[in-house]
Write an enzyme that holds these catalytic residues in place. Structure first.
Site, PDB file in Angstrom:
ATOM      1  CD  GLU A   1     -11.149   8.255   1.783  1.00 53.80           C
ATOM      2  OE1 GLU A   1     -10.708   8.349   0.648  1.00 53.80           O
ATOM      3  OE2 GLU A   1     -10.654   7.706   2.923  1.00 53.80           O
TER       4      GLU A   1
ATOM      5  CG  HIS B   1      -9.716   5.262  -3.692  1.00 53.96           C
ATOM      6  ND1 HIS B   1     -10.338   6.475  -3.527  1.00 53.96           N
ATOM      7  CD2 HIS B   1      -9.070   5.535  -2.388  1.00 53.96           C
ATOM      8  CE1 HIS B   1     -10.377   7.189  -2.326  1.00 53.96           C
ATOM      9  NE2 HIS B   1      -9.504   6.247  -1.636  1.00 53.96           N
TER      10      HIS B   1
ATOM     11  CG  HIS C   1      -9.145   2.717   1.740  1.00 58.66           C
ATOM     12  ND1 HIS C   1      -9.889   3.543   2.500  1.00 58.66           N
ATOM     13  CD2 HIS C   1      -8.396   3.631   1.109  1.00 58.66           C
ATOM     14  CE1 HIS C   1      -9.901   4.760   2.226  1.00 58.66           C
ATOM     15  NE2 HIS C   1      -8.807   5.016   1.467  1.00 58.66           N
ATOM     16  CD  GLU C   2      -5.571   3.285  -1.266  1.00 58.39           C
ATOM     17  OE1 GLU C   2      -6.079   3.916  -2.451  1.00 58.39           O
ATOM     18  OE2 GLU C   2      -5.483   3.810  -0.470  1.00 58.39           O
TER      19      GLU C   2
END
Ligand code: CO
Length: 504
Positions: free
Chosen positions: A297, A271, A267-268
């Site tokens: 996001e 980003h 997830h990160e």
């Protein structure tokens, strides 16, 4: 006016702000990752001093009317494309800051910093009444903020605008209601169906050092650039970019839950890849800034859900797991896939699966919009919270600590922030759909660990664009549509229909 000269002058001022912001971001990264507890007080003072300086510098963008003259030039079409985008976005940001009186800003920041420790204690004691008077003041100040910023339809509009530029409450409400009415019966269907999974990875102890190495290897193979980034551990996983050349990510480790640290890392990493892909040549201007929180996001969710929770990815991951970690010889690729995709309505948003997640957001949106518009009082909030959890997710909230008090954001004064999570989920589904049409045999590539084309597709279509377009324009350029629910709906129906062997 010599616009070329004036633009150069403005860019110089923007660069100075970027350098101060760089330092301030590093202070905050360090606070979450390395700083000893005792350092908190002086660090808070230093950070506040620095953000005061940044605020002053932003207001000074318009000294000698430099910014407003350029804004006039932009409106009359006298600037070239890049410069026009820079002025449009800088003006927007400047106006929002200039419209709030200094005294108000100071009071709000004082209130929210006190509110965070009051909220923490109230949650510890499971006592909403302890937090209610402070929350009431925060809501009043948010309403006042909306008055300062101005609005036509609802005071929620200018608050939402602060996190998702040019998005309206009206559109959000329409989309969220549609999504809610789709999800509530779908979750009921899924709940009626047992998914036979025998969790093979969760519960297995994998030493943290090995997990760290494994997470790093996965992020690197997926395309995250460790020359322009780092992976560290923190209580809450986050991404902090000082510049495209220094975009850091964190995850959290539990000895018996490798998949949880891995999905957080991925997830990160989504980003982080976005930040690394912003055009460095424009560093210090809005052209090197992310389009919106929703678009940000969308990048993390696309990697985490659409790629890393897919069956081809599970096959790739399965191979890596069995090769590199001891004790996982008996797992199957299908088992990994199922383990990554169990749907369980839960109380806490941050642990929610991709099907139930948006309902947590929709509940908050409905409640905070009503609070700001004055149709719901703070006293009625816990009861309304519990009612909605029962109605939408079919679960009973046992206490306020796990209910209305679970999250820090309201105490921080972040009203209008939550919807960006769902915008991200919807944009991710739209992007995934478009990307699959343009990258041939994408599943075969994912299955064998070939992620390069996905990375470059996202770089070209999203990352390199910075803030050149609004979030919706950007998504429309790439997918042909503005924010919509249908891509997400069909993704969920087909994936979970197959997994649970039901017609959704
Ligand atoms: Co995120």
């Amino acid at each position: 006016m010599d616009t070329k000269k004036e633009m150069a002058k403005l860019k110089k001022r923007l660069k100075e702000i970027a350098h101060l912001a760089h330092a301030s971001k590093l202070l905050s990264w360090d606070r979450e990752v390395y700083m000893p507890d005792a350092g908190t007080e002086h660090r808070a003072e230093a950070a506040s001093e620095l953000s005061g300086l940044i605020h002053k510098k932003i207001l000074a963008l318009n000294s000698d009317e430099l910014l407003s003259n350029l804004h006039e030039a932009e409106k009359s079409g006298d600037l070239k494309d890049d410069d026009a985008a820079i002025i449009r976005e800088t003006w927007r940001d400047y106006k929002r800051k200039a419209e709030l009186p200094e005294k108000f800003v100071r009071q709000l920041s004082q209130l929210t910093s006190e509110a965070q420790s009051i909220w923490r204690k109230a949650r510890e004691n499971d006592d909403f009444d302890q937090f209610a008077p402070t929350l009431k003041k925060i809501v009043e100040m948010q309403q006042e903020k909306a008055e300062h910023l101005g609005y036509e339809e609802t005071p929620y509009d200018p608050l939402l605008e602060g996190f998702e530029p040019r998005m309206t409450t009206e559109k959000t409400e329409k989309i969220f209601t549609d999504l809610r009415d789709f999800l509530v019966p779908l979750i009921e269907d899924i709940r009626g169906q047992e998914l036979s999974i025998n969790k093979q990875i969760e519960g297995q102890e994998v030493p943290i050092e090995e997990q760290k190495e494994f997470n790093r290897a996965v992020a690197e193979e997926m395309g995250y650039d460790f020359h322009a980034g780092r992976l560290d551990a923190s209580t809450h996983p986050f991404t902090q970019a000082m510049s495209p050349q220094d975009a850091r990510i964190t995850t959290r480790y539990t000895p018996t839950n490798l998949l949880s640290s891995l999905t957080a890392t991925i997830h990160e990493m989504g980003h982080g890849l976005y930040e690394q892909g912003l055009p460095d040549a424009h560093y210090g201007t809005p052209l090197a800034e992310p389009a919106s929180l929703g678009v940000h996001e969308s990048q993390s969710r696309l990697w985490e859900n659409h790629i890393a929770r897919s069956l081809p990815f599970s096959k790739w991951l399965h191979q890596k797991l069995t090769k590199q970690l001891a004790g996982l010889e008996n797992i199957s690729a299908n088992g990994v896939y199922k383990e990554l995709n169990t749907v369980t309505p839960s109380l806490i948003r941050v642990e929610a699966d991709e099907v139930t997640y948006n309902l947590h957001i929709i509940i908050r949106f409905e409640l905070e919009k009503a609070l700001i518009e004055g149709s719901l009082s703070v006293e009625e909030l816990p009861e309304q919270w519990n009612e909605k959890y029962e109605k939408y997710l079919g679960i009973e909230v046992p206490n306020d600590a796990e209910g209305v008090l679970q999250d820090i954001h309201w105490s921080m004064g972040s009203f209008g922030y939550f919807p960006t999570y769902t915008f991200g989920n919807l944009y991710a589904a739209q992007l995934d759909q478009a990307m699959r049409k343009e990258i041939p045999e994408i599943d075969t590539k994912i299955r064998s660990g070939g992620f390069e084309q996905i990375v470059s597709w996202l770089q070209n279509n999203i990352h390199r664009q910075g803030k050149r377009y609004s979030a919706e324009e950007l998504i429309e350029n790439v997918t042909g549509n503005r924010l919509r629910v249908d891509a997400f709906k069909s993704y969920i129906q087909s994936k979970y229909g197959n997994l649970y062997e039901i017609n959704l």
